[in-house]
Write an enzyme that holds these catalytic residues in place. Structure first.
Site, PDB file in Angstrom:
ATOM      1  N   LYS A  67       6.583   3.614  -0.793  1.00 37.70           N
ATOM      2  CA  LYS A  67       5.475   4.244  -0.077  1.00 37.70           C
ATOM      3  C   LYS A  67       5.986   5.110   1.070  1.00 37.70           C
ATOM      4  O   LYS A  67       5.522   6.234   1.270  1.00 37.70           O
ATOM      5  CB  LYS A  67       4.523   3.172   0.460  1.00 37.70           C
ATOM      6  N   GLN A 111       0.593  -4.821   3.728  1.00 38.08           N
ATOM      7  CA  GLN A 111       1.067  -5.169   2.394  1.00 38.08           C
ATOM      8  C   GLN A 111       0.766  -6.626   2.053  1.00 38.08           C
ATOM      9  O   GLN A 111       0.968  -7.530   2.862  1.00 38.08           O
ATOM     10  CB  GLN A 111       2.587  -4.928   2.301  1.00 38.08           C
ATOM     11  N   ASP A 134      -6.400   1.774   1.828  1.00 35.93           N
ATOM     12  CA  ASP A 134      -6.314   0.920   0.646  1.00 35.93           C
ATOM     13  C   ASP A 134      -7.701   0.604   0.085  1.00 35.93           C
ATOM     14  O   ASP A 134      -7.827   0.118  -1.034  1.00 35.93           O
ATOM     15  CB  ASP A 134      -5.601  -0.388   1.001  1.00 35.93           C
TER      16      ASP A 134
END
Length: 308
Positions: A67, A111, A134
């Site tokens: 990422k 995460q 997200d």
């Protein structure tokens, strides 16, 4: 990029489905992100994505590196905050609060998985919804469901929709069956496809572990999306001839003929499905590459909305 990834649909030769090339489409999305980032930077806005990872999970560490690398390659500001596994929930929330208040950070991603002593739901709710790229904050979940356009959809379902659009696959009025009802893929996938607009306007059925006669549903699907986390569970004999098959799963199965002793497969039995379907995503190389690409796309949109 292959022609079909630009919206042209070559005919199936009757033997094998057309492969939906997620690598090529993700590359095109990332090129769009780089172009949009350059336009924003010319206006004095550098899109910034910060990823927070807690602990040393090897798969998560690798994913986070990807990422950060992708963000920098697109011209964005990519930052990773790495915390030890014994970090307290209070300390993590304090970091989130700081990032929420930082105008140079447009997207925040924590995460998963988090250590067992942390409450993941509380962490997600701590994020500012307009920085939740997200797409898991309840505000963004709600906006997705009611069709508001300024929220963020989860990246994997959004990536599936992008594949359908870029391959020119007709969705209006089509019967879609989603196998799996997770908050990460199944539910948001259904919500995206039932909205009005490009790559949507579908009639959606969501199937799961308590569904009676799953085959009845899969055999009537124009578009079948498998997201159940069970290796090669969906075989070609339960797929409607000519259907579009999207395989979201990625599973590791033992294979002692390979150097690593395993291979990656999807939730769909690829060889039997490709002889029935019109289009199919391979694993790997199908849906997977789209997740990071859509994360970058969401971050650029967050930066644009912040600067509006």
């Amino acid at each position: 990029m292959r022609p079909e990834a630009r919206g042209q649909r070559p005919e199936n030769d009757g033997a094998n489905a057309t492969l939906i090339d997620g690598v090529a489409v993700a590359k095109a999305v990332r090129a769009d992100v780089a172009r949009d980032t350059a336009e924003l930077k010319a206006k004095g806005i550098t899109p910034g994505l910060t990823v927070v990872i807690v602990g040393e999970d090897p798969a998560s560490q690798s994913y986070v590196k990807s990422k950060e690398k992708a963000s920098i390659e697109a011209g964005m500001k990519g930052e990773t905050i790495r915390l030890s596994a014994d970090t307290s929930q209070g300390d993590l929330e304090a970091i989130i609060d700081r990032l929420n208040a930082d105008p140079t950070v447009h997207g925040i991603l924590v995460q998963s998985p988090l250590p067992k002593h942390m409450d993941a739901n509380t962490v997600v709710r701590r994020l500012a919804p307009h920085k939740d790229v997200d797409g898991f904050h309840p505000v963004n979940v709600g906006k997705l469901l009611i069709g508001e356009k300024d929220g963020f959809a989860p990246c994997t379902p959004a990536g599936v929709q992008e594949l359908l659009v870029r391959y020119g696959i007709e969705t209006k009025g089509k019967e879609v069956v989603v196998i799996g009802r997770s908050n990460i893929v199944g539910k948001p996938m259904a919500a995206l496809l039932m909205q009005s607009g490009q790559g949507a306007d579908c009639t959606v059925t969501v199937c799961h572990s308590r569904t009676h006669d799953l085959t009845f549903h899969t055999r009537r699907a124009d578009i079948l999306i498998a997201a159940i986390g069970k290796p090669e569970a969906v075989h070609g004999d339960v797929i409607r001839p000519g259907a579009v098959v999207i395989d979201v799963g990625i599973n590791r199965v033992e294979d002692h003929t390979t150097p690593k002793g395993y291979r990656l497969v999807g939730d769909v039995h690829f060889e039997s499905a490709r002889r029935v379907a019109s289009h199919i995503t391979p694993v790997p190389g199908g849906v997977g590459p789209m997740t990071i690409a859509m994360l970058l796309k969401n971050t650029v949109r967050a930066a644009r909305q912040a600067g509006a």
